[in-house]
Write an enzyme that holds these catalytic residues in place. Structure first.
Site, PDB file in Angstrom:
ATOM      1  CE1 TYR A   1      -3.072  -2.993   1.572  1.00  0.00           C
ATOM      2  CE2 TYR A   1      -1.813  -2.754   3.587  1.00  0.00           C
ATOM      3  CZ  TYR A   1      -2.744  -3.443   2.839  1.00  0.00           C
ATOM      4  OH  TYR A   1      -3.342  -4.551   3.358  1.00  0.00           O
TER       5      TYR A   1
ATOM      6  CB  CYS B   1      14.935 -12.798  -4.027  1.00  0.00           C
ATOM      7  SG  CYS B   1      16.588 -13.236  -3.620  1.00  0.00           S
ATOM      8  CD  GLU B   2       8.677  -9.679  -4.976  1.00  0.00           C
ATOM      9  OE1 GLU B   2       8.939 -10.894  -4.925  1.00  0.00           O
ATOM     10  OE2 GLU B   2       7.723  -9.206  -5.590  1.00  0.00           O
TER      11      GLU B   2
END
Ligand code: LLP
Length: 435
Positions: free
Chosen positions: A338, A365-366
């Protein structure tokens, strides 16, 4: 320290470290490790008391605050709610079971959800849940069947949508009628649900429920919801002779997360509701129903602080600076989901000048695994301790094991010391269900 701290339970000690409720974050990180979720228990209890006492003193008999436990659910939080005289709102058999195992009085449990299976309903009934908040016609029949099978009459509330969008300030918004929750008043579906419920043998319709949203600072939408719900009840009394014993207005009161957010006088807001309830019931010649509220965030959010250890700083010339910490979206997915604002401090060097603009990144890992962007901190170093405030609500309860990262420990800061309420997940916990 060159700026005011966000909450009065925060301070800086002589060594320049952040303290919470008098506890030194350096010592807490040392004892319990990081990432670490801390909760100031007295702050939670005090907020519970504001709701409990105001509802008890200024509202019709039977009025009560139900803690919306989706905000933060583990056994001890239900013990606190029970001791402070609250009921609870649960939305799944998991929350219901946690409350049950904590010894929570089941008659004060309200079971929510827009899609309860027959098994969920049977589970709730077998645990003698006080009230089921019925979402729709299909579910209503299922509750009636399950209650009949159990040989009981089940107390229910009907979940209605009054059509209020709290964030646009519009009194009526068709957008809010388009909701997966409840039955809309405006379309006539609320009345149809009530009529059907009144015709069934194994349920008792104790009243109606609505919930207009979350993190709401403006109090007008709550008053609008009250008005619309009472107007509906008045019409139902006239047309069907139905009188509700209970009116549940849900949760949603906001909490300041960053400097500049308004602070809310919860008791004053409740007194406004009490006055309007009284006046409007008189005007409609209705017996005032017991009022129920379901605060989640406003009971626990600002009692929580998460501590992380800084792993390193990456400066990308011409772009930005990344500060990486040992948690992230796995324990707090709210920025990723959000873009929620948080206040971040470098807990280990609170007196240093905060002039290093950076993005605080998690360890997943993002690329989107960020805790906050555009934060000003003293330039962090590997090993520094970082604190994210206001993490008590919708952090631990929304945490995941993405990347097989264990969930942090939850530690209560109490008058008798710091006590683990939920232990840190171990690597073995992660493979517990793997066959
Ligand atoms: N009652 C009902 C029926 C609800 O759906 C909710 C929240 C509450 C009470 C409690 O509302 P509160 O007092 O906490 O605002 N994950 C989102 C929040 C979702 C809220 C869902 N329902 C977030 O992290 O902001």
């Amino acid at each position: 320290m060159n700026h005011e701290l966000l909450y009065p339970d925060l301070a800086v000690n002589d060594a320049g470290w952040l303290t919470i409720a008098g506890f030194d974050t350096a010592a807490l990180a040392q004892e319990f490790g990081t990432p670490l979720m801390l909760l100031n228990e007295e702050k939670i209890r005090a907020r519970c008391r504001v709701y409990a006492q105001t509802l008890q003193t200024h509202f019709p008999p039977g009025s009560m605050a139900l803690y919306a436990s989706k905000a933060l659910s583990f056994k001890h939080i239900y013990e606190i709610a029970a001791q402070e005289g609250l009921g609870v709102d649960v939305v799944s058999p998991g929350e219901l079971y946690t409350a049950y195992r904590a010894g929570f009085p089941m008659e004060r449990v309200y079971f929510h959800g827009n899609n309860k299976s027959d098994e969920d309903i049977a589970f709730a009934i077998s645990h003698r849940v006080g009230c089921i908040v019925c979402d729709n016609l299909d579910e209503l029949s299922a509750i009636d069947v399950q209650a009949g099978t159990a040989g009981i009459t089940q107390d229910i509330l009907l979940r209605l949508t009054p059509g209020i969008d709290p964030h646009t300030h519009a009194k009526i918004s068709t957008g809010q009628i388009d909701s997966k929750f409840g039955a809309a008043i405006e379309t006539g579906q609320a009345e149809a649900l009530l009529c059907k419920a009144l015709s069934l043998k194994n349920v008792k319709v104790c009243g109606v429920h609505c919930h207009i949203g979350s993190q709401i600072f403006d109090f007008t939408p709550f008053c609008d919801a009250l008005t619309l719900m009472l107007r509906f009840l008045s019409a139902m009394k006239e047309k069907h002779g139905y009188e509700a014993e209970r009116l549940n207005l849900g949760g949603g009161m906001g909490v300041p997360y960053v400097a500049g957010d308004p602070s809310i006088d919860y008791a004053a807001n409740l007194l406004t509701i009490a006055k309007q309830l009284d006046e409007q019931c008189r005007a409609h010649a209705l017996t005032p129903p017991a009022l129920l509220l379901e605060p989640g965030r406003s009971l626990v959010a600002d009692a929580g602080v998460t501590l992380y250890t800084v792993g390193g700083v990456k400066k990308i010339p011409g772009f930005k600076n990344y500060v990486s910490v040992d948690g992230g979206m796995s324990d707090n997915p709210r920025y990723t989901l959000y873009q929620s604002e948080y206040t971040v401090y470098l807990a280990s060097r609170m007196n240093d000048v905060a002039n290093f603009r950076c993005t605080v990144a998690g360890r997943c890992c993002e690329s989107g695994d960020l805790l906050q962007e555009d934060v000003l901190l003293p330039e962090p170093r590997r090993g520094d301790l970082l604190a994210v405030l206001t993490t008590g609500a919708y952090n631990y309860s929304m945490a995941s094991n993405y990347n097989r990262i264990p969930r942090p420990a939850v530690v209560m800061l109490t008058g008798e010391g710091a006590k683990t309420a939920v232990r840190r997940e171990s690597l073995d916990d992660l493979i517990l269900n793997d066959l």
